[in-house]
Design a protein around this motif. Structure first.
Motif, mmCIF file in Angstrom:
data_model
loop_
_atom_site.group_PDB
_atom_site.id
_atom_site.type_symbol
_atom_site.label_atom_id
_atom_site.label_comp_id
_atom_site.label_asym_id
_atom_site.label_seq_id
_atom_site.Cartn_x
_atom_site.Cartn_y
_atom_site.Cartn_z
ATOM 1 N N UNK A 109 0.827 -1.209 0.000
ATOM 2 C CA UNK A 109 0.000 0.000 0.000
ATOM 3 C C UNK A 109 0.862 1.260 0.000
ATOM 4 N N UNK A 110 1.916 1.261 0.797
ATOM 5 C CA UNK A 110 2.819 2.419 0.814
ATOM 6 C C UNK A 110 3.472 2.581 -0.557
ATOM 7 N N UNK A 111 3.950 1.485 -1.123
ATOM 8 C CA UNK A 111 4.550 1.536 -2.453
ATOM 9 C C UNK A 111 3.563 2.044 -3.489
ATOM 10 N N UNK A 112 2.336 1.619 -3.378
ATOM 11 C CA UNK A 112 1.299 2.062 -4.310
ATOM 12 C C UNK A 112 1.031 3.561 -4.183
ATOM 13 N N UNK A 113 1.020 4.047 -2.959
ATOM 14 C CA UNK A 113 0.815 5.491 -2.750
ATOM 15 C C UNK A 113 1.971 6.292 -3.349
ATOM 16 N N UNK A 114 3.182 5.773 -3.230
ATOM 17 C CA UNK A 114 4.351 6.456 -3.786
ATOM 18 C C UNK A 114 4.367 6.412 -5.315
ATOM 19 N N UNK A 115 3.642 5.476 -5.876
ATOM 20 C CA UNK A 115 3.664 5.211 -7.310
ATOM 21 C C UNK A 115 2.523 5.879 -8.072
ATOM 22 N N UNK A 116 1.380 6.035 -7.437
ATOM 23 C CA UNK A 116 0.130 6.367 -8.123
ATOM 24 C C UNK A 116 0.213 7.559 -9.073
ATOM 25 N N UNK A 117 0.670 8.688 -8.607
ATOM 26 C CA UNK A 117 0.679 9.889 -9.456
ATOM 27 C C UNK A 117 1.602 9.716 -10.656
ATOM 28 N N UNK A 118 2.760 9.136 -10.445
ATOM 29 C CA UNK A 118 3.726 8.983 -11.542
ATOM 30 C C UNK A 118 3.277 7.970 -12.582
ATOM 31 N N UNK A 119 2.528 6.964 -12.167
ATOM 32 C CA UNK A 119 2.026 5.975 -13.120
ATOM 33 C C UNK A 119 1.060 6.639 -14.099
ATOM 34 N N UNK A 120 0.330 7.606 -13.625
ATOM 35 C CA UNK A 120 -0.622 8.322 -14.484
ATOM 36 C C UNK A 120 0.041 9.412 -15.317
ATOM 37 N N UNK A 121 0.981 10.158 -14.723
ATOM 38 C CA UNK A 121 1.487 11.381 -15.355
ATOM 39 C C UNK A 121 2.865 11.245 -15.999
ATOM 40 N N UNK A 122 3.752 10.528 -15.388
ATOM 41 C CA UNK A 122 5.153 10.504 -15.810
ATOM 42 C C UNK A 122 5.521 9.225 -16.559
ATOM 43 N N UNK A 123 5.190 8.089 -16.002
ATOM 44 C CA UNK A 123 5.592 6.799 -16.562
ATOM 45 C C UNK A 123 5.102 6.589 -17.998
ATOM 46 N N UNK A 124 3.863 6.964 -18.340
ATOM 47 C CA UNK A 124 3.414 6.764 -19.727
ATOM 48 C C UNK A 124 4.260 7.520 -20.759
ATOM 49 N N UNK A 125 4.884 8.595 -20.341
ATOM 50 C CA UNK A 125 5.683 9.421 -21.263
ATOM 51 C C UNK A 125 7.106 8.909 -21.454
ATOM 52 N N UNK A 126 7.552 7.995 -20.626
ATOM 53 C CA UNK A 126 8.917 7.471 -20.742
ATOM 54 C C UNK A 126 9.068 6.562 -21.958
ATOM 55 N N UNK A 127 10.246 6.582 -22.541
ATOM 56 C CA UNK A 127 10.584 5.586 -23.561
ATOM 57 C C UNK A 127 10.824 4.265 -22.826
ATOM 58 N N UNK A 128 10.214 3.200 -23.355
ATOM 59 C CA UNK A 128 10.329 1.886 -22.722
ATOM 60 C C UNK A 128 10.648 0.839 -23.783
ATOM 61 N N UNK A 129 11.295 -0.239 -23.383
ATOM 62 C CA UNK A 129 11.615 -1.288 -24.363
ATOM 63 C C UNK A 129 10.334 -2.008 -24.818
ATOM 64 N N UNK A 130 10.441 -2.696 -25.926
ATOM 65 C CA UNK A 130 9.282 -3.412 -26.482
ATOM 66 C C UNK A 130 8.774 -4.508 -25.553
ATOM 67 N N UNK A 131 9.628 -5.002 -24.671
ATOM 68 C CA UNK A 131 9.253 -6.087 -23.769
ATOM 69 C C UNK A 131 8.698 -5.583 -22.429
ATOM 70 N N UNK A 132 8.401 -4.298 -22.353
ATOM 71 C CA UNK A 132 7.750 -3.731 -21.170
ATOM 72 C C UNK A 132 6.318 -4.260 -21.112
ATOM 73 N N UNK A 133 5.913 -4.855 -20.000
ATOM 74 C CA UNK A 133 4.549 -5.401 -19.944
ATOM 75 C C UNK A 133 3.510 -4.285 -19.837
ATOM 76 N N UNK A 134 2.271 -4.578 -20.184
ATOM 77 C CA UNK A 134 1.212 -3.576 -19.996
ATOM 78 C C UNK A 134 0.996 -3.324 -18.497
ATOM 79 N N UNK A 135 0.542 -2.128 -18.171
ATOM 80 C CA UNK A 135 0.331 -1.769 -16.764
ATOM 81 C C UNK A 135 -0.605 -2.734 -16.041
ATOM 82 N N UNK A 136 -1.527 -3.353 -16.762
ATOM 83 C CA UNK A 136 -2.496 -4.265 -16.143
ATOM 84 C C UNK A 136 -1.843 -5.517 -15.564
ATOM 85 N N UNK A 137 -0.619 -5.812 -15.929
ATOM 86 C CA UNK A 137 0.080 -7.009 -15.432
ATOM 87 C C UNK A 137 0.617 -6.797 -14.013
ATOM 88 N N UNK A 138 0.995 -5.569 -13.697
ATOM 89 C CA UNK A 138 1.718 -5.322 -12.451
ATOM 90 C C UNK A 138 0.907 -5.635 -11.188
#
Length: 161
Positions: free
Chosen positions: A23-52
């Motif tokens: 839960x703490x990790x999720x709170x630290x992650x939530x905003x960046x998963x929506x705003x920052x992470x989608x904008x990063x360049x990622x390798x083709x083998x990056x799984x979809x967010x629904x897997x995590x």
């Protein structure tokens, strides 16, 4: 009868500890998963967010069960409290990774942390295995997943200078 209830209470405690860290990790992650992470360049083998979420749920459950199995041997085996201490360290490093990678939006700091996290998971796995083989086996998927996550973290760091 009391001892049996105590066993289940302890299992509940390990579940609360592990899912509390989640839960703490999720709170630290939530905003960046929506705003920052989608904008990063990622390798083709990056799984979809629904897997995590399902993967981490299964891993935290396995971690809690593993720690509980080791804790149950506290009266029979030496090294139980040391092994559980290493377990807590790896759990703290797990939460720290979320704070560094997502909270601070720093793949570089996340990469440094995940190296120490991987080593702490390996140390926990070995310590647990010596006390209860099943407890060690339960941590194998976690080590494998964090190995994959470390490679992904490295790739993201290299692709986003």
């Amino acid at each position: 009868m009391k001892r049996e209830y105590f066993q289940w209470f302890a299992l509940a405690g390990f579940l609360v500890l592990c899912f509390g860290a989640a839960a703490v990790g999720s709170m630290l992650t939530a905003a960046s998963v929506r705003e920052w992470y989608p904008e990063l360049a990622k390798p083709s083998w990056n799984p979809p967010n629904s897997v995590f979420a399902p993967v981490w749920t299964a891993l935290y459950l396995a971690m809690a069960l593993s720690a509980w199995l080791v804790w149950r041997r506290r009266d029979e085996r030496r090294g139980v409290w040391f092994a559980l201490g290493v377990f807590v360290v790896q759990l703290a490093l797990n939460v720290a990774w979320s704070g560094l990678f997502f909270g601070l939006r720093s793949p570089g700091l996340g990469l440094i942390d995940i190296v120490f996290l991987w080593l702490a998971i390996l140390a926990t796995l070995v310590a647990f295995w010596r006390i209860n083989t099943v407890a060690g086996v339960l941590l194998l998927p976690y080590l494998i997943w964090v190995s994959y996550a470390a490679a992904l973290n490295l790739a993201i760091w290299r692709m986003n200078p």
